[in-house]
Design a protein around this motif. Structure first.
Motif, PDB file in Angstrom:
ATOM      1  N   PRO A 256     -32.264  32.227 -22.562  1.00 50.73           N
ATOM      2  CA  PRO A 256     -30.779  32.125 -22.151  1.00 50.73           C
ATOM      3  C   PRO A 256     -30.387  31.192 -21.368  1.00 50.73           C
ATOM      4  N   LYS A 257     -29.226  30.933 -21.040  1.00 50.31           N
ATOM      5  CA  LYS A 257     -28.829  29.912 -19.978  1.00 50.31           C
ATOM      6  C   LYS A 257     -28.913  30.898 -18.583  1.00 50.31           C
ATOM      7  N   PHE A 258     -29.451  29.921 -17.928  1.00 52.67           N
ATOM      8  CA  PHE A 258     -29.699  30.365 -16.505  1.00 52.67           C
ATOM      9  C   PHE A 258     -28.267  30.141 -15.641  1.00 52.67           C
TER      10      PHE A 258
ATOM     11  N   LYS B  61     -33.082  27.189  -6.049  1.00 47.77           N
ATOM     12  CA  LYS B  61     -32.618  26.466  -5.230  1.00 47.77           C
ATOM     13  C   LYS B  61     -31.101  25.784  -5.390  1.00 47.77           C
ATOM     14  N   GLU B  62     -31.188  25.085  -6.386  1.00 48.67           N
ATOM     15  CA  GLU B  62     -29.967  24.590  -6.981  1.00 48.67           C
ATOM     16  C   GLU B  62     -29.061  25.840  -7.725  1.00 48.67           C
ATOM     17  N   ILE B  63     -29.695  26.583  -8.182  1.00 47.45           N
ATOM     18  CA  ILE B  63     -28.755  27.708  -8.797  1.00 47.45           C
ATOM     19  C   ILE B  63     -28.090  28.505  -7.599  1.00 47.45           C
ATOM     20  N   LEU B  64     -28.855  28.706  -6.832  1.00 44.76           N
ATOM     21  CA  LEU B  64     -28.373  29.439  -5.581  1.00 44.76           C
ATOM     22  C   LEU B  64     -27.286  28.800  -4.697  1.00 44.76           C
TER      23      LEU B  64
ATOM     24  N   LYS C 159     -25.956  38.249  -5.384  1.00 47.15           N
ATOM     25  CA  LYS C 159     -27.033  38.671  -6.164  1.00 47.15           C
ATOM     26  C   LYS C 159     -28.081  37.623  -6.173  1.00 47.15           C
ATOM     27  N   THR C 160     -27.618  36.290  -6.288  1.00 46.67           N
ATOM     28  CA  THR C 160     -28.616  35.065  -6.385  1.00 46.67           C
ATOM     29  C   THR C 160     -29.277  35.147  -5.127  1.00 46.67           C
TER      30      THR C 160
END
Length: 486
Positions: free
Chosen positions: A398-400, A444-447, A469-470
Motif C-alpha cells: 500500500p502507499k506509505f 525519516k522523510e515520512i516522519l 503515531k509516526t
C-alpha cells in the motif's frame, strides 16, 4: 536607557523577522502558483484533440472471454500469446483504418509538442492522498543529490492543496500544474480522460524536453541526472523498466497496427512477442520529447481510447492493465528505438507466517544493464555476471501515507499488532539497495512529512495524531541503539 535600547532592538528584530516571513511566503507563493497554461499548450491541445477524435475506432469494444493469467516472465517459455478477446472482422477493419489514419496524421503534419528546448526534469501525477506520498518520495530523491526540477500534475482544482503546492513543493524545486486548465481549451475534452490516463498527458504537457516520469510513490536511490547523459538514453531516447509478467498482448492488436494494406499470410515463423521481453512497469519512464514526439503522441492515442479498446488489447485483463504497455507498443508500432531494462524487477517486503508480504518494487540501473546486454550478458537468460545496482524504489502497495499506513496486518504492523520493519526480505535485494539505512532514511522523510503536513494538508483534514503515531513508530523501530544491520 540601556533597557530602552534592548527593547528597541527586540522590536526591530521582531519586525525584521516578520518582514522576512512575509517576503518568504510571498516569494514561495509567487514561485509556486500553478502557471497559467501557456498559449503553446492550449494551442497544441486545440490542434491535437481533433486528431484523436477523428481517429475514433468507431466500433464495438473487444469482448473478453476471460482475463489473461499473470505468469512470470521466462524467455524459454514459448507458449503463444493468449487469445482471449473477440472482435468482429468489421470491427478489426474499423480499428485498422482508424489507427492508420492517426499514424498518417502524426507523420505528415503533427502538432508540435510544447516544451522548452535543452531542458530536463521530473514529471509526476498526484493529488488528494497522493500528494503527501509524493512529498516523501521527492524528499528521498533530493537525498540522492538530484536538483532536477519537478512538475506535479493535478487533475483539477479540487485536487489542489494550497499548502503543499505553495510552500512545500517550491522548497523542493517543484511546482503544481492543474491539468484541467490546459484541457479546458477544448470544452468538455477532460471528461473523456480519467486519472489512470493522466500519465501520458502529463508527459505531453510538461515543459521539459527530456523527462523522467516517476509515480508519486517512486524515488531514485542515485542522482538520475546520469541517466540523461549516458547510453542507452543518448542512443535510444526512450527507456522503460520491466514488470514481473510475460506479455499478454492480444494477437488482434498486431493485426490492427500492421502497416500492411492487408494482413499477409505466411508460413515463415514469426517471433513470439511473449519471449522477447517482459511486460512493462510504468512507474518510471525516461523519454526525450525531441526524438520520440511521435511515440508520445501515439501513446496518447492508445490511452485516450485505452479503457474502451487499447488497454484490453495490450493486456487482456492481466495484472496492472492500463497505461503501462502503451509506451513500448507505440515505439514498436512506429519502429522508433527504445531500451527496456532486462534485469528483472524484484519485490521487497517482509516475511509472514503465511510466507511473504510484499509492498515495494526495486528496479535496476539501465546504464549498467545496457553495458551487460551489449556484451551479450543477459542475466534474464541465465548469465551469471553480477547484477546491475538497484536504482529505483517503487513503494507501490500500500502507499506509505503516514495517515493510513498503520493498519492492522499492514506493511508495518505485524500479525500480533506490533510495529515491524517493512523491508527485510529477500535479504540479497534489501542489502543491495542499502538495507536498514535506506529504510531508516525513508522513514525519516515520512516522519518529517507527517509532522510538517498535519493540520495543513487538505487530504488530512480532520485527522489527528499523524505526527505522534509516526514518531512512535520511528522511535520503536529506528531509535538510538537499534541494530543497523539488515
Amino acid at each position: 536607557m540601556a533597557a530602552f535600547r534592548t527593547q528597541h532592538r527586540r522590536r526591530t528584530a521582531l519586525i525584521t523577522f516578520g518582514l522576512v516571513a512575509v517576503i518568504t511566503w510571498t516569494f514561495a507563493s509567487c514561485r509556486s502558483q500553478p502557471p497559467n497554461p501557456s498559449t503553446s499548450h492550449e494551442q497544441f491541445w486545440t490542434e491535437f484533440h481533433p486528431l484523436l477524435v477523428v481517429a475514433d475506432p468507431n466500433c464495438n469494444s473487444p469482448v473478453r472471454v476471460r482475463n489473461a493469467e499473470s505468469v512470470g516472465f521466462d524467455p524459454t517459455n514459448i507458449d503463444p500469446l493468449p487469445d482471449l478477446l473477440r472482435l468482429t472482422r468489421e470491427d478489426v477493419s474499423s480499428m485498422r483504418r482508424a489507427h492508420r489514419q492517426f499514424i498518417a496524421s502524426i507523420q505528415q503534419s503533427p502538432p508540435r509538442l510544447p516544451y522548452q528546448p535543452h531542458t530536463r526534469g521530473l514529471v509526476s501525477t498526484a493529488g488528494g492522498s497522493y500528494l503527501p506520498v509524493l512529498v516523501i518520495s521527492l524528499r528521498m530523491l533530493r537525498q540522492s543529490g538530484s536538483t532536477l526540477p519537478m512538475e506535479v500534475f493535478l487533475a483539477n482544482w479540487d485536487e489542489y492543496d494550497g499548502y503543499v503546492c505553495q510552500v512545500v513543493l517550491p522548497s523542493l524545486n517543484a511546482q503544481c500544474v492543474v491539468l484541467s486548465e490546459i484541457l479546458d481549451a477544448i470544452p468538455d475534452s477532460k471528461s473523456a480522460i480519467e486519472k489512470y490516463q493522466y500519465k501520458v498527458f502529463a508527459m505531453m504537457f510538461s515543459s521539459f524536453e527530456e523527462i523522467l516520469f516517476l509515480d508519486a510513490d517512486a524515488f531514485a536511490l542515485q542522482d538520475p541526472e546520469v541517466l540523461f547523459t549516458s547510453d542507452p538514453f543518448l542512443s535510444q531516447g526512450l527507456i522503460t523498466w520491466p514488470d514481473f509478467w510475460r506479455p499478454t498482448t492480444s494477437p488482434l492488436y498486431y493485426e490492427i497496427v500492421s502497416q500492411d494494406p492487408k494482413p499477409k499470410k505466411t508460413n515463415e515463423p514469426q517471433p513470439n512477442p511473449a519471449t522477447i521481453r517482459q511486460s512493462t512497469e510504468s512507474g518510471e519512464v525516461l523519454l526525450s520529447k525531441r526524438t520520440h514526439a511521435r511515440t508520445l503522441l501515439l501513446a496518447a492515442y492508445y490511452n485516450f481510447y485505452g479503457p474502451s479498446h487499447y488497454y484490453p488489447l495490450l493486456s487482456q485483463g492481466a495484472a496492472g492493465e492500463g497505461d503501462k504497455e502503451t509506451f513500448v507498443a507505440a515505439a514498436t508500432a512506429l519502429n522508433e528505438p527504445f531500451y527496456q531494462v532486462s534485469e528483472p524487477i524484484r519485490a521487497v517486503g517482509r516475511g509472514t507466517p503465511d510466507g511473504f508480504a510484499g509492498s515495494t518494487m526495486v528496479q535496476y540501473n539501465p546504464v549498467e544493464d545496457y553495458l551487460l546486454t551489449k556484451k551479450g550478458e543477459w542475466r534474464i537468460k541465465g548469465a551469471t555476471v553480477p547484477p546491475p545496482q538497484p536504482f529505483f524504489v517503487h513503494v507501490n502497495f500500500p502507499k506509505f501515507n503516514p495517515a493510513t499506513v498503520f493498519t492492522d496486518n499492514g506493511p508495518v504492523v505485524d500479525e500480533r499488532g506490533q510495529y515491524t520493519r517493512a523491508w527485510t526480505a529477500p535479504e540479497d535485494v534489501v542489502k543491495a539497495f542499502g538495507g536498514k539505512q535506506t529504510e531508516k532514511a525513508y522513514w525519516k522523510e515520512i516522519l518529517w512529512t507527517a509532522c510538517a503536513l498535519e493540520g495543513k494538508s487538505l487530504s488530512w483534514k480532520g485527522r489527528t495524531d499523524i505526527c505522534s503515531k509516526t514518531a512512535d513508530y520511528w522511535s520503536t523501530i529506528f531509535g538510538e541503539g537499534e541494530d543497523e544491520q539488515i
